[in-house]
Design an enzyme around this catalytic site. Structure first.
Site, PDB file in Angstrom:
ATOM      1  CG  ASP A 102      -0.232   0.012   2.473  1.00  0.00           C
ATOM      2  OD1 ASP A 102      -0.470   0.713   3.458  1.00  0.00           O
ATOM      3  OD2 ASP A 102       0.772  -1.180   2.700  1.00  0.00           O
ATOM      4  CD  GLU A 103      -0.937   4.814   3.030  1.00  0.00           C
ATOM      5  OE1 GLU A 103      -1.476   5.691   3.245  1.00  0.00           O
ATOM      6  OE2 GLU A 103       0.035   4.435   3.742  1.00  0.00           O
ATOM      7  CB  VAL A 104       4.057   2.010  -3.683  1.00  0.00           C
ATOM      8  CG1 VAL A 104       5.353   2.019  -4.409  1.00  0.00           C
ATOM      9  CG2 VAL A 104       3.846   0.704  -3.177  1.00  0.00           C
TER      10      VAL A 104
END
Length: 594
Positions: free
Chosen positions: A229-231
């Site tokens: 997530d949230e790359v």
């Protein structure tokens, strides 16, 4: 259908364009009305070769670590009756351990409680609390669990019939690894230790080491959550930037409706990790969905089809706004099984003290409406694998602690009671189940003062944080919640005094202090409450350390005290220091003072 526009040597006439458009409209006429209503669904269709790839995936089976087809995936076409029954198959509690490991003695009583409330699995995000060894030994925090601790956690979970799903970040949120000098060369951006470079020649060696070590201590686990997530930073390093430019050039020359080349870089890395998990570990990989969600209909045809199980996370009650129906169409066509996630804590602000239980219940109830099929978007999905109640301890590795797990037990138990109820909304029965599990004594519907029943919908509106439960119930963590109530009250008193003396009144402002010019009598009068508050604060510091040490390790307790109580001491000491400086004067200059 994909329209290709080429403008090199041939001139496209108006008649030819009209014919193509007619054929296009005839093709899309067969699409359901629900899809047709959303123009974004057709914004960027897939080329024919990707459509063919989707068909190839329909009957795909994944090969396990012994070369056998030991992990099957349901067929996409011809799926049988949709399963939207409540309660969901998996009712999962997420434990975020990073930098704040609960004591095993606390987990020993927490696991039976959440199992009684309806949980049947725990998603454990170890981060730096896992006992890594060999090349990864410095990744573990100095207060990490030991190997025997992890084995004991597994035994305790099994005793309570809780399936353990470990979570290992493998792309973004790898700060606990990349912050170290010895692993800094794996960063996508040298300035930000969040993500690994997916094209680094040795990155898969690092990822493999991480997941294999976690797998070794979870031999019975069937699922592995690989994060992703949230790359936030993609295609920033030289390797990835070169790949991005080459991809963009290729798409510009061949296909105006191309997929997002940055996402292709993301998907390629996730696919490599997912195949590692399936083929070598014999586990089913789960990922957070936010990076997929951004792609919308362009996601269809991705190499992640049937390869991972997405976990769709939204922590508000407005789920359909954040996950539009065209996203559900994409997910339904690609993934036979989908997980969803609400939050019982850790979603009310980076420095929240305790959960806003009212908002947490609204969030979970919104997800249950989707799972039940009450919301149209939920009917698109073939099978919801389960609902995860996330409980974040920090917003990332570098952030301070937010809500502590012991004081969030009421929020967790109420969410589980609602999830397990079978009807998916907050009711008197759900509230009664929760207060019974929390050891709140008599039937709280008969409260003598006429106030709403504990944990009822009316009660949550009047007291969203439910701080009073710490004083009248007997659950594991009740005295920790009582500490939070005492702290909230004392903090309000300190803040009010500070505001009154420095902003409302006119004798202890920064101007007065800077020029040494004030009325000693007025200053002394205003500071009368300060010794009383200092005494109460000292007592709270001692009691909070004693209480919180029952649940958390000593370093986590020290951090909480430093984060919460120390700033109040600084405020009061600062007031006292400035007041003494002002009252020490016996003569004052004529104006002006500058």
């Amino acid at each position: 259908m994909m329209l290709y526009v080429r403008s090199r040597s041939r001139k496209i006439t108006l008649a030819m364009i009209t014919a193509v458009v007619i054929v296009y409209l005839v093709n899309i006429a067969s699409v359901s009305n629900e899809v047709w209503k959303n123009p974004l669904w057709f914004a960027r269709p897939n080329p024919p070769q990707q459509q063919q790839q989707n068909r190839r995936h329909d009957n795909r089976f994944f090969v396990g670590h012994n070369g056998k087809k030991n992990i099957s995936v349901e067929k996409i076409e011809g799926a049988s009756k949709l399963n939207h029954n409540l309660p969901p198959e998996y009712r999962v509690v997420h434990l975020d351990l990073k930098g704040a490991p609960p004591k095993l003695s606390f987990l020993r009583v927490l696991f039976p409680l959440i199992a009684s409330a309806g949980a049947n699995a725990v998603l454990i995000e170890y981060e730096d609390m896992f006992p890594f060894v060999n090349n990864l030994r410095n990744v573990s925090a100095r207060n990490a669990y030991t190997k025997s601790d992890v084995q004991e956690i597994n035994r305790m979970a099994a005793k309570s019939q809780l399936e353990v799903i470990p979570l290992v970040q493998t792309f973004g949120h790898l700060e606990f690894v990349l912050k170290l000098e010895e692993f800094a060369h794996f960063r996508e951006s040298i300035d930000f230790p969040q993500e690994v470079c997916p094209n680094h020649p040795e990155v898969m060696t690092l990822i493999k080491d991480l997941v294999l070590q976690v797998r070794a201590l979870h031999p019975e686990s069937r699922y592995l959550h690989i994060g992703c997530d949230e790359v936030f930073h993609l295609a920033m390093c030289a390797r990835c930037s070169a790949e991005l430019r080459a991809s963009q050039m290729h798409q510009k020359e061949h296909n105006v409706f191309a997929t997002d080349p940055r996402f292709n870089i993301f998907a390629a890395h996730v696919a490599r990790v997912a195949r590692l998990v399936r083929d070598e570990l014999g586990m089913i990989p789960i990922i957070w969905d936010d990076m997929l969600r951004q792609q919308g209909p362009r996601l269809i045809g991705s190499e992640l089809t049937n390869l991972v199980e997405p976990m769709v996370w939204v922590y508000t009650d407005d789920i359909t706004r954040l996950v539009p129906h065209y996203v559900w169409h994409s997910y339904a066509s690609m993934f036979p099984n989908i997980w969803v996630a609400s939050a019982f804590k850790g979603a009310s602000g980076e420095q929240a003290l305790v959960p806003d239980v009212e908002r947490r219940m609204a969030n979970t109830a919104a997800w249950l409406r989707i799972l039940s099929g009450e919301e149209v978007t939920g009917r698109k999905v073939r099978h919801f694998r389960g609902l995860v109640l996330t409980g974040w301890s920090r917003y990332d590795h570098f952030a301070v602690l937010c809500e502590l797990l012991p004081s969030a037990v009421p929020s967790l138990v109420l969410a589980l009671a609602m999830t397990n109820s079978g009807h998916g909304h907050h009711s008197d029965t759900v509230a009664q189940t929760a207060i019974s599990l929390l050891g709140c004594g008599m039937d709280m519907r008969l409260r003598a003062d006429g106030s709403p029943a504990l944990m009822s919908a009316e009660s949550l509106v009047m007291e969203p944080q439910q701080l009073s439960l710490g004083d009248i119930c007997a659950f594991p963590g009740a005295n920790a919640l009582s500490v939070m109530r005492q702290y909230a009250t004392l903090k309000q008193q300190v803040d009010e005094l500070f505001w009154e003396l420095t902003e409302k009144q006119g004798w202890l402002t920064p101007y007065n202090v800077r020029h040494g010019f004030s009325s000693p009598w007025r200053v002394a009068e205003g500071l009368a409450k300060q010794p009383f508050l200092m005494s109460n604060l000292e007592a709270l510091r001692n009691s909070s350390q004693k209480v919180l040490s029952q649940y958390l390790d000593s370093s986590s307790v020290r951090e909480w005290v430093e984060q919460r109580i120390q700033p109040l001491f600084l405020k009061l000491n600062g007031l006292q220091r400035d007041a003494q400086s002002l009252m020490a004067r016996t003569h004052w200059p004529r104006r002006p003072l500058d």
